[in-house]
Motif scaffolding. Structure first.
Motif, PDB file in Angstrom:
ATOM      1  N   ALA A  11       0.831  -1.219   0.000  1.00  0.00           N
ATOM      2  CA  ALA A  11       0.000   0.000   0.000  1.00  0.00           C
ATOM      3  C   ALA A  11       0.864   1.267   0.000  1.00  0.00           C
ATOM      4  O   ALA A  11       0.536   2.270  -0.634  1.00  0.00           O
ATOM      5  N   ARG A  12       1.967   1.195   0.692  1.00  0.00           N
ATOM      6  CA  ARG A  12       2.898   2.321   0.815  1.00  0.00           C
ATOM      7  C   ARG A  12       3.497   2.688  -0.539  1.00  0.00           C
ATOM      8  O   ARG A  12       3.459   3.840  -0.979  1.00  0.00           O
ATOM      9  N   LEU A  13       4.033   1.687  -1.220  1.00  0.00           N
ATOM     10  CA  LEU A  13       4.673   1.961  -2.516  1.00  0.00           C
ATOM     11  C   LEU A  13       3.623   2.242  -3.592  1.00  0.00           C
ATOM     12  O   LEU A  13       3.887   3.000  -4.530  1.00  0.00           O
ATOM     13  N   ILE A  29      15.297   6.682  -4.943  1.00  0.00           N
ATOM     14  CA  ILE A  29      16.488   6.754  -4.087  1.00  0.00           C
ATOM     15  C   ILE A  29      16.318   5.755  -2.927  1.00  0.00           C
ATOM     16  O   ILE A  29      15.337   5.838  -2.181  1.00  0.00           O
ATOM     17  N   GLY A  30      17.271   4.846  -2.809  1.00  0.00           N
ATOM     18  CA  GLY A  30      17.137   3.767  -1.824  1.00  0.00           C
ATOM     19  C   GLY A  30      16.192   2.707  -2.377  1.00  0.00           C
ATOM     20  O   GLY A  30      15.283   2.236  -1.700  1.00  0.00           O
ATOM     21  N   CYS A  31      16.440   2.326  -3.638  1.00  0.00           N
ATOM     22  CA  CYS A  31      15.479   1.468  -4.367  1.00  0.00           C
ATOM     23  C   CYS A  31      15.440   0.052  -3.813  1.00  0.00           C
ATOM     24  O   CYS A  31      14.436  -0.645  -3.958  1.00  0.00           O
ATOM     25  N   ASP A  32      16.542  -0.430  -3.226  1.00  0.00           N
ATOM     26  CA  ASP A  32      16.630  -1.773  -2.643  1.00  0.00           C
ATOM     27  C   ASP A  32      16.123  -2.841  -3.615  1.00  0.00           C
ATOM     28  O   ASP A  32      16.716  -3.012  -4.676  1.00  0.00           O
ATOM     29  N   HIS A  33      15.008  -3.517  -3.275  1.00  0.00           N
ATOM     30  CA  HIS A  33      14.454  -4.602  -4.100  1.00  0.00           C
ATOM     31  C   HIS A  33      14.070  -4.168  -5.509  1.00  0.00           C
ATOM     32  O   HIS A  33      13.902  -5.002  -6.394  1.00  0.00           O
ATOM     33  N   GLY A  34      13.910  -2.885  -5.730  1.00  0.00           N
ATOM     34  CA  GLY A  34      13.645  -2.367  -7.073  1.00  0.00           C
ATOM     35  C   GLY A  34      12.210  -2.498  -7.549  1.00  0.00           C
ATOM     36  O   GLY A  34      11.915  -2.234  -8.728  1.00  0.00           O
ATOM     37  N   CYS A  52      18.471   3.911  -7.605  1.00  0.00           N
ATOM     38  CA  CYS A  52      19.700   4.320  -6.912  1.00  0.00           C
ATOM     39  C   CYS A  52      19.749   3.709  -5.516  1.00  0.00           C
ATOM     40  O   CYS A  52      18.722   3.653  -4.826  1.00  0.00           O
ATOM     41  N   ASP A  53      20.921   3.300  -5.092  1.00  0.00           N
ATOM     42  CA  ASP A  53      21.051   2.817  -3.715  1.00  0.00           C
ATOM     43  C   ASP A  53      22.490   3.038  -3.244  1.00  0.00           C
ATOM     44  O   ASP A  53      23.437   3.054  -4.034  1.00  0.00           O
ATOM     45  N   LEU A  54      22.591   3.167  -1.939  1.00  0.00           N
ATOM     46  CA  LEU A  54      23.884   3.395  -1.290  1.00  0.00           C
ATOM     47  C   LEU A  54      24.775   2.153  -1.364  1.00  0.00           C
ATOM     48  O   LEU A  54      25.998   2.259  -1.402  1.00  0.00           O
ATOM     49  N   SER A  79      25.325   7.686  -2.452  1.00  0.00           N
ATOM     50  CA  SER A  79      24.466   8.227  -1.410  1.00  0.00           C
ATOM     51  C   SER A  79      23.498   9.287  -1.933  1.00  0.00           C
ATOM     52  O   SER A  79      23.904  10.232  -2.626  1.00  0.00           O
ATOM     53  N   GLY A  80      22.252   9.126  -1.564  1.00  0.00           N
ATOM     54  CA  GLY A  80      21.230  10.150  -1.793  1.00  0.00           C
ATOM     55  C   GLY A  80      21.162  10.644  -3.215  1.00  0.00           C
ATOM     56  O   GLY A  80      21.197   9.861  -4.178  1.00  0.00           O
ATOM     57  N   LEU A  81      21.105  11.993  -3.346  1.00  0.00           N
ATOM     58  CA  LEU A  81      20.936  12.609  -4.656  1.00  0.00           C
ATOM     59  C   LEU A  81      22.263  12.939  -5.320  1.00  0.00           C
ATOM     60  O   LEU A  81      22.285  13.481  -6.427  1.00  0.00           O
ATOM     61  N   ILE A  94      11.868   9.047  -2.284  1.00  0.00           N
ATOM     62  CA  ILE A  94      12.761   8.555  -1.223  1.00  0.00           C
ATOM     63  C   ILE A  94      11.859   7.814  -0.235  1.00  0.00           C
ATOM     64  O   ILE A  94      11.080   8.434   0.502  1.00  0.00           O
ATOM     65  N   ALA A  95      11.936   6.492  -0.250  1.00  0.00           N
ATOM     66  CA  ALA A  95      11.004   5.683   0.547  1.00  0.00           C
ATOM     67  C   ALA A  95      11.754   4.688   1.413  1.00  0.00           C
ATOM     68  O   ALA A  95      12.777   4.132   1.005  1.00  0.00           O
ATOM     69  N   GLY A  96      11.220   4.499   2.627  1.00  0.00           N
ATOM     70  CA  GLY A  96      11.733   3.431   3.478  1.00  0.00           C
ATOM     71  C   GLY A  96      12.954   3.816   4.291  1.00  0.00           C
ATOM     72  O   GLY A  96      13.680   2.937   4.761  1.00  0.00           O
TER      73      GLY A  96
HETATM   74  C1  SAM Z   1      14.319  -0.241   3.875  1.00  0.00           C
HETATM   75  S1  SAM Z   1      15.019  -0.072   2.296  1.00  0.00           S
HETATM   76  C2  SAM Z   1      13.658   0.678   1.432  1.00  0.00           C
HETATM   77  C3  SAM Z   1      13.449   0.095   0.067  1.00  0.00           C
HETATM   78  C4  SAM Z   1      12.318   0.715  -0.741  1.00  0.00           C
HETATM   79  N1  SAM Z   1      12.583   2.099  -1.067  1.00  0.00           N
HETATM   80  C5  SAM Z   1      11.012   0.601   0.015  1.00  0.00           C
HETATM   81  O1  SAM Z   1      10.555   1.605   0.564  1.00  0.00           O
HETATM   82  O2  SAM Z   1      10.467  -0.509   0.067  1.00  0.00           O
HETATM   83  C6  SAM Z   1      16.148   1.281   2.463  1.00  0.00           C
HETATM   84  C7  SAM Z   1      17.175   1.315   1.347  1.00  0.00           C
HETATM   85  O3  SAM Z   1      17.777   2.605   1.367  1.00  0.00           O
HETATM   86  C8  SAM Z   1      19.155   2.462   1.133  1.00  0.00           C
HETATM   87  N2  SAM Z   1      19.810   3.669   1.661  1.00  0.00           N
HETATM   88  C9  SAM Z   1      20.040   3.998   2.959  1.00  0.00           C
HETATM   89  N3  SAM Z   1      20.646   5.204   3.029  1.00  0.00           N
HETATM   90  C10 SAM Z   1      20.789   5.635   1.747  1.00  0.00           C
HETATM   91  C11 SAM Z   1      21.338   6.798   1.146  1.00  0.00           C
HETATM   92  N4  SAM Z   1      21.886   7.780   1.888  1.00  0.00           N
HETATM   93  N5  SAM Z   1      21.329   6.896  -0.193  1.00  0.00           N
HETATM   94  C12 SAM Z   1      20.798   5.924  -0.968  1.00  0.00           C
HETATM   95  N6  SAM Z   1      20.262   4.796  -0.465  1.00  0.00           N
HETATM   96  C13 SAM Z   1      20.254   4.661   0.877  1.00  0.00           C
HETATM   97  C14 SAM Z   1      19.528   1.158   1.826  1.00  0.00           C
HETATM   98  O4  SAM Z   1      20.717   0.623   1.294  1.00  0.00           O
HETATM   99  C15 SAM Z   1      18.289   0.301   1.537  1.00  0.00           C
HETATM  100  O5  SAM Z   1      18.449  -0.452   0.369  1.00  0.00           O
END
Ligand code: SAM
Length: 224
Positions: A11-13, A29-34, A52-54, A79-81, A94-96
């Motif tokens: 629901a969040r995404l 940003i912070g795409c993780d599972h994509g 994008c992910d860290l 990192s980030g942007l 930017i989620a999660g």
């Molecule tokens: C809990 S996951 C969230 C995944 C997805 N966005 C979601 O909401 O389901 C957080 C992700 O953010 C990444 N992350 C944390 N700090 C970050 C940063 N400064 N820049 C980019 N990615 C970051 C982590 O590596 C991780 O993959």
């Protein structure tokens, strides 16, 4: 339009997806599972998604999830942007992440303080801190969707820079644009419980009294 099935979003995404403008380049940003990147590219909503992910591990997961969509998804490690050139993507999700991390990411990229960008923010924690920061730094909430995922309440925020910086009141920080939305009474009960705990830690004085007043206001709101 791709024929393969795009990933199912929680629901969040799904609420975040709905705030992304059709036809725009998006950055996840912070795409993780994509999954969100895949849904945005695979549904045809975005012509290009920058996933994008860290960390390399999560980015690798995103590569696998987004493989069916070919060059409609590009991957950035960092990192980030900082992984984007200003203007490369106009819709930024930017989620999660916790509110403080989201704030750090935005503060480190002054170019997003511009009305052309559509921000979609899904704080994992401290919603009120993010709402306060947005108001103080001149961003307006254009929309907000309250939803539940994995048994927790989330506020999915859509923000745009206006330059009109203001000091929000406590009730706005706690509730944003959620008033009247399904489930808001439950959400306020959670917010209220956190507020009560916070008040317990405060010494007698003006701040404690102000939090007490806010609690009374929250009680009135929850009572409808
Ligand atoms: C809990 S996951 C969230 C995944 C997805 N966005 C979601 O909401 O389901 C957080 C992700 O953010 C990444 N992350 C944390 N700090 C970050 C940063 N400064 N820049 C980019 N990615 C970051 C982590 O590596 C991780 O993959």
């Amino acid at each position: 339009m791709h024929t393969c099935k795009v990933p199912q979003l929680d629901a969040r995404l799904a609420a975040a997806y709905a705030f992304v403008r059709a036809g725009r380049v998006a950055a996840d940003i912070g795409c993780d599972h994509g999954k969100l990147s895949a849904a945005l590219a695979g549904s045809g909503r975005c012509p290009l998604v920058l996933a994008c992910d860290l960390r390399p591990g999560p980015l690798e997961k995103a590569r696998v999830t987004c493989a069916p969509y070919g060059d409609k998804v590009q991957f950035r490690l960092g990192s980030g942007l900082a992984v984007l050139a200003p203007g490369e993507a106009e819709d930024i999700i930017i989620a999660g992440m916790g509110a403080e991390t989201i704030i750090e990411i935005l503060e480190a990229a002054p170019w997003v303080f511009d009305a052309r960008y559509n921000l979609v923010l899904v704080p994992a924690t401290k919603h009120s801190i993010l709402r306060r920061w947005l108001a103080r730094r001149g961003f307006a909430l254009r929309g907000e969707t309250l939803c539940q995922a994995a048994g927790r309440w989330y506020a999915v925020m859509n923000a745009q820079y206006t330059g009109d910086a203001r000091e929000p009141d406590g009730l706005y920080c706690l509730t944003g644009l959620t008033q009247g939305q399904p489930g808001c009474a439950d959400y306020y009960a959670v917010q209220n419980a956190k507020l009560r705990k916070y008040r317990l830690g405060l010494p007698d004085g003006a701040e404690r009294d102000a939090v007490g007043e806010l609690i009374a206001e929250m009680d009135r709101l929850a009572a409808g």
